[in-house]
Design an enzyme around this catalytic site. Structure first.
Site, short mmCIF file in Angstrom:
data_model
loop_
_atom_site.label_atom_id
_atom_site.label_comp_id
_atom_site.label_asym_id
_atom_site.label_seq_id
_atom_site.Cartn_x
_atom_site.Cartn_y
_atom_site.Cartn_z
NE ARG A 10 -3.74 2.43 2.15
CZ ARG A 10 -4.37 3.05 3.13
NH1 ARG A 10 -4.20 2.65 4.38
NH2 ARG A 10 -5.16 4.07 2.88
CG HIS A 11 -0.80 4.82 -1.39
ND1 HIS A 11 -1.04 5.75 -0.40
CD2 HIS A 11 -2.01 4.37 -1.78
CE1 HIS A 11 -2.34 5.86 -0.19
NE2 HIS A 11 -2.96 5.03 -1.02
CD GLN A 13 -0.08 9.91 7.22
OE1 GLN A 13 0.72 10.82 7.24
NE2 GLN A 13 -0.62 9.40 8.33
CG ASN A 17 -4.15 7.85 3.23
OD1 ASN A 17 -3.04 7.53 2.81
ND2 ASN A 17 -5.26 7.44 2.64
N GLY A 24 -10.11 7.65 -4.43
CA GLY A 24 -9.98 6.61 -5.43
C GLY A 24 -9.07 7.00 -6.57
NE ARG A 60 -3.82 7.13 -3.46
CZ ARG A 60 -4.72 7.47 -4.37
NH1 ARG A 60 -4.55 8.58 -5.10
NH2 ARG A 60 -5.81 6.73 -4.56
CD GLU A 88 -8.70 2.01 -3.49
OE1 GLU A 88 -9.00 0.93 -4.03
OE2 GLU A 88 -8.26 2.10 -2.33
#
Length: 219
Positions: A10-11, A13, A17, A24, A60, A88
């Site tokens: 997962r990218h 922060q 976030n 998305g 990101r 996403e």
């Protein structure tokens, strides 16, 4: 078709976030902590040899991938293949909205006021369907539309002739995407009501058409 291990990260922060906003297909920059997330993950993976690397075409994901590959000591891969297939979920009208508010509007008409409520009673797929129904423009992706797109991304990886049996492949991904993948391929072994941490690692083994999650949300 080769058997390989997909390292899904997962990218780091982002500001969205922190603000608990749906992002998305929207972009918000990595925070200082987000950059550190990527550096920390890069340190853990610096001696893992990757035959290929992929990420969504969001900044990101691209920035996170760049940091991980820059610190890798054993791979010849210098840059990821970017593709919209790995984005996403598209949240449509709810892009950039408060996450809890958006899921309330999606689930409350069904007596399920939170994302967790929807997932515990039904599935993440059902949450996608509810969100599209609640979108006044009906542009958010439902479950079928989402998977049609993501599966094209997995097909892109599987078609790479540079990937051989036993190889490792890197994919920088997103929170809801990791949850969706783990729900589909995790055989019910993992809690998909909680979002994976920024920079966390999830592993999948691809063996032809068989896919199995072997690790989830490793910090």
């Amino acid at each position: 078709m080769s058997k390989f291990t997909l390292y899904m990260v997962r990218h780091g922060q982002t500001y969205f976030n922190i603000y608990n906003k749906l992002q998305g297909w929207s972009n918000s920059p990595l925070t200082d902590k987000g950059i550190q997330n990527a550096v920390d993950t890069a340190e853990k993976l610096k001696n893992t040899k990757f035959a290929a690397a992929y990420c969504s075409d969001t900044t990101r994901a691209e920035e996170t991938a760049g940091i991980i590959l820059k610190h890798n000591l054993v791979s010849n891969v210098k840059a990821p293949v970017t593709a919209k297939f790995f984005r996403e979920e598209f949240y449509g009208y709810f892009e950039g909205n408060d996450m809890n508010q958006a899921w309330y509007l999606a689930g409350a008409p069904h007596g399920l006021p939170t994302f967790k409520d929807i997932v515990e009673k039904y599935s993440i797929g059902k949450a996608k369907d509810y969100l599209k129904d609640a979108d006044p423009f009906h542009q958010a992706e439902n479950n079928a539309e989402y998977w049609q797109r993501l599966d094209q991304g997995f097909d892109l990886i599987k078609a790479n002739k540079a990937i051989h049996d036993g190889d490792n492949v890197l994919l920088i991904s997103h929170g809801n995407t990791l949850l969706s993948v783990v729900e589909r391929y995790g055989e019910g072994k993992y809690d998909v009501t909680e979002r994976p941490a920024n920079g966390s690692l999830t592993k999948l083994v691809f063996d032809g058409d068989n896919v199995k999650v072997t690790a989830y949300n490793e910090k």
